[in-house]
Design an enzyme around this catalytic site. Sequence first.
Site, short mmCIF file in Angstrom:
data_model
loop_
_atom_site.label_atom_id
_atom_site.label_comp_id
_atom_site.label_asym_id
_atom_site.label_seq_id
_atom_site.Cartn_x
_atom_site.Cartn_y
_atom_site.Cartn_z
N ARG A 276 -67.20 33.45 60.68
CA ARG A 276 -66.35 33.93 61.77
C ARG A 276 -66.84 35.26 62.38
O ARG A 276 -66.87 35.41 63.60
CB ARG A 276 -64.93 34.12 61.24
CG ARG A 276 -63.88 34.41 62.30
CD ARG A 276 -62.55 34.82 61.64
NE ARG A 276 -62.13 33.91 60.61
CZ ARG A 276 -61.34 32.85 60.79
NH1 ARG A 276 -60.85 32.59 61.97
NH2 ARG A 276 -61.02 32.07 59.77
N ARG A 312 -56.78 25.99 66.26
CA ARG A 312 -56.31 27.13 65.47
C ARG A 312 -54.87 27.54 65.78
O ARG A 312 -54.09 27.80 64.84
CB ARG A 312 -57.27 28.32 65.62
CG ARG A 312 -58.67 28.05 65.07
CD ARG A 312 -59.54 29.29 65.05
NE ARG A 312 -59.04 30.28 64.14
CZ ARG A 312 -58.34 31.35 64.50
NH1 ARG A 312 -58.12 31.61 65.78
NH2 ARG A 312 -57.87 32.16 63.60
N TYR A 316 -52.76 27.11 62.40
CA TYR A 316 -52.45 28.33 61.65
C TYR A 316 -51.45 29.22 62.39
O TYR A 316 -51.19 30.34 61.93
CB TYR A 316 -53.70 29.19 61.45
CG TYR A 316 -54.94 28.50 60.95
CD1 TYR A 316 -54.97 27.89 59.68
CD2 TYR A 316 -56.09 28.47 61.72
CE1 TYR A 316 -56.13 27.30 59.22
CE2 TYR A 316 -57.26 27.87 61.26
CZ TYR A 316 -57.27 27.28 60.01
OH TYR A 316 -58.42 26.70 59.56
N CYS A 343 -49.40 14.88 73.27
CA CYS A 343 -48.02 14.54 72.93
C CYS A 343 -47.62 15.09 71.57
O CYS A 343 -47.35 14.34 70.63
CB CYS A 343 -47.84 13.02 72.95
SG CYS A 343 -48.49 12.31 74.46
N TYR A 371 -64.76 28.20 64.51
CA TYR A 371 -63.64 27.30 64.22
C TYR A 371 -62.98 26.82 65.51
O TYR A 371 -61.77 26.66 65.59
CB TYR A 371 -62.65 27.97 63.25
CG TYR A 371 -63.34 28.47 62.00
CD1 TYR A 371 -63.83 27.55 61.08
CD2 TYR A 371 -63.57 29.83 61.77
CE1 TYR A 371 -64.52 27.98 59.95
CE2 TYR A 371 -64.26 30.26 60.65
CZ TYR A 371 -64.74 29.33 59.74
OH TYR A 371 -65.43 29.75 58.63
#
Length: 416
Positions: A276, A312, A316, A343, A371
Amino acid sequence: MEHFFYKENNLVAEGVPIATVAEQYGTPCFIYSRAALEEGYGAYREAFDDHSHLICYAVKANSNIAVLNVLAKLGAGFDIVSGGELARVVAAGGDPKKVTFSGLGKTTDEICMGLDADIHCFNVESEAELQRISDIAVGESKIAPVSIRVNPDVNAETHPYISTGLKENKFGISMEPAMQLYVKASKMRGIRITGIDFHIGSQLTNIKPILNALDRILTMNDQLVSKGITVDHVNIGGGLGVTYGDEKPPTPGELISTIKRKFSGIDLKIVIEPGRSIAANAGVLVTRVEYLKGHEGKNFAIVDGAMNDLIRPALYGAWQNIVPVKKTASIENLNYDVVGPICESADFLGKNRSLNIKPGDLLAVKSAGAYGFVMSSNYNSRLRAPELMISKSNIHLIREREVVPDLFRNEHLLPA
Ligand SMILES: *Cc1c(COP(=O)(O)O)cnc(C)c1O
C-alpha cells in the site's frame, strides 16, 4: 512530491490532464503515475542506505505487470501470495531470486513453482506446510529456503479485516510453537532455515506495534542462536499506512530509520514487504457523473464507477477522497453520497461529500493505486476498467477495458 495536482483548476497526473485521459479511454478508469511509484519505492531504498536489505513489493496491492516492471527496473524484490503472482513477476521481468512467498495455503503446484524458480524464501505458516515443502524439495533433490511466520500477538490498531498479528487471526504461528517448529525444521532434509518473519496488519498508522513485534522477534532470534539455529534475515512484513484523509502515518524513512536502530550490532539482513505505501497514492480511479438525484433530504451522485471497480469503501467502510477533475466556482456545493449503479446498498464510493457537480462531470477517487483494480470483479456483469500509466507526458494503456465477450468467454451452454 504530489504527482496528482491541479494545474489551472484541472487535475493532472505528472502534468497530463486527467480529463484528456478520460476522453481517450473512457470511464471508469484507473490512472497511475510512474513517478509516484518510483518515489514510493525510492523512499524505502534511500532509507535503508547501506544496511543490508531486500525490499519485496507486495504484489497483491497492485499486480499489473507494467507496475511490477517499473519496480523491477529499480531492483525491487517481490512478495507473492500465489503461483499466479509468481508468473506475473516473471512476465514483468522481476528477479525470482528476490521473491518471498507468503500466504498460508500454498498448494503443491505453487510450492513446485517456487522451488523451480529458485525463490529467495518461503514464508511458512504451519507445521503441515513446512512438512509439505520439505517433502516436495526432497523429491526434487532441492533444499527450500524458509522462514517461519511468527504471530507475535500484538494489536496492530487497524481495521479488524486487515489486522493479522493477533492470536485469534489465522496467520502465522505463536511464539512458543514457532520455536519448537524451528527445531524440527532444522532437522528436515528438504529445509534450509534462512529467516524469521512477521506481518501484523495493513494500514498501520502507528509505528509502536511494529516495534513491539520486532522486539519479540529479536528476542526469539537470540533463543534460536542459543539452540544453534541461525538465520540470515528478519522479515518485518509490510503494512505501513498511507494518508487517505487525515491519517498521519510515519513515512517509510521514519519507519526504516527506527527499525535500523533496532538492528545496530545485529548482523542480519532486513526484508520488508510494502504494498500500500508504495502504490496507494500512485493511482486514482476516474469516474463520470451519470445522474444526480435527491430524496428524503439526501443527494445522490450516481456515477459510472462502482463497488466492482473499487470495493474498499463497501468492504472496510474505507474513506477515500473524491475530488472534481475540473474545479468550478460557479454553482454551490451540496453534500452527496457518491454511489454506483450496482444493486447493493453497500455500492458507494463515498458518503456525504461536499461537491459542486453536474451530470457529465468527472470525479477522481484518490489513493486508488493499491487494493483497487486488483480487488475488482465483474459483479452485475460490468466490464472491468482499463488501467493507464502516466510517465512524464506519455499515456500508456497497461490494461485494456474488458469487452462484452470477455464476460462469458469461459462459460459453456449445456448440450442441446
Ligand atoms: C498484504 C501483505 C503485505 C503488504 O501489506 P501492505 O499493507 O499493502 O503494505 C505484506 N506482507 C504480507 C504477508 C501480506 O499479506
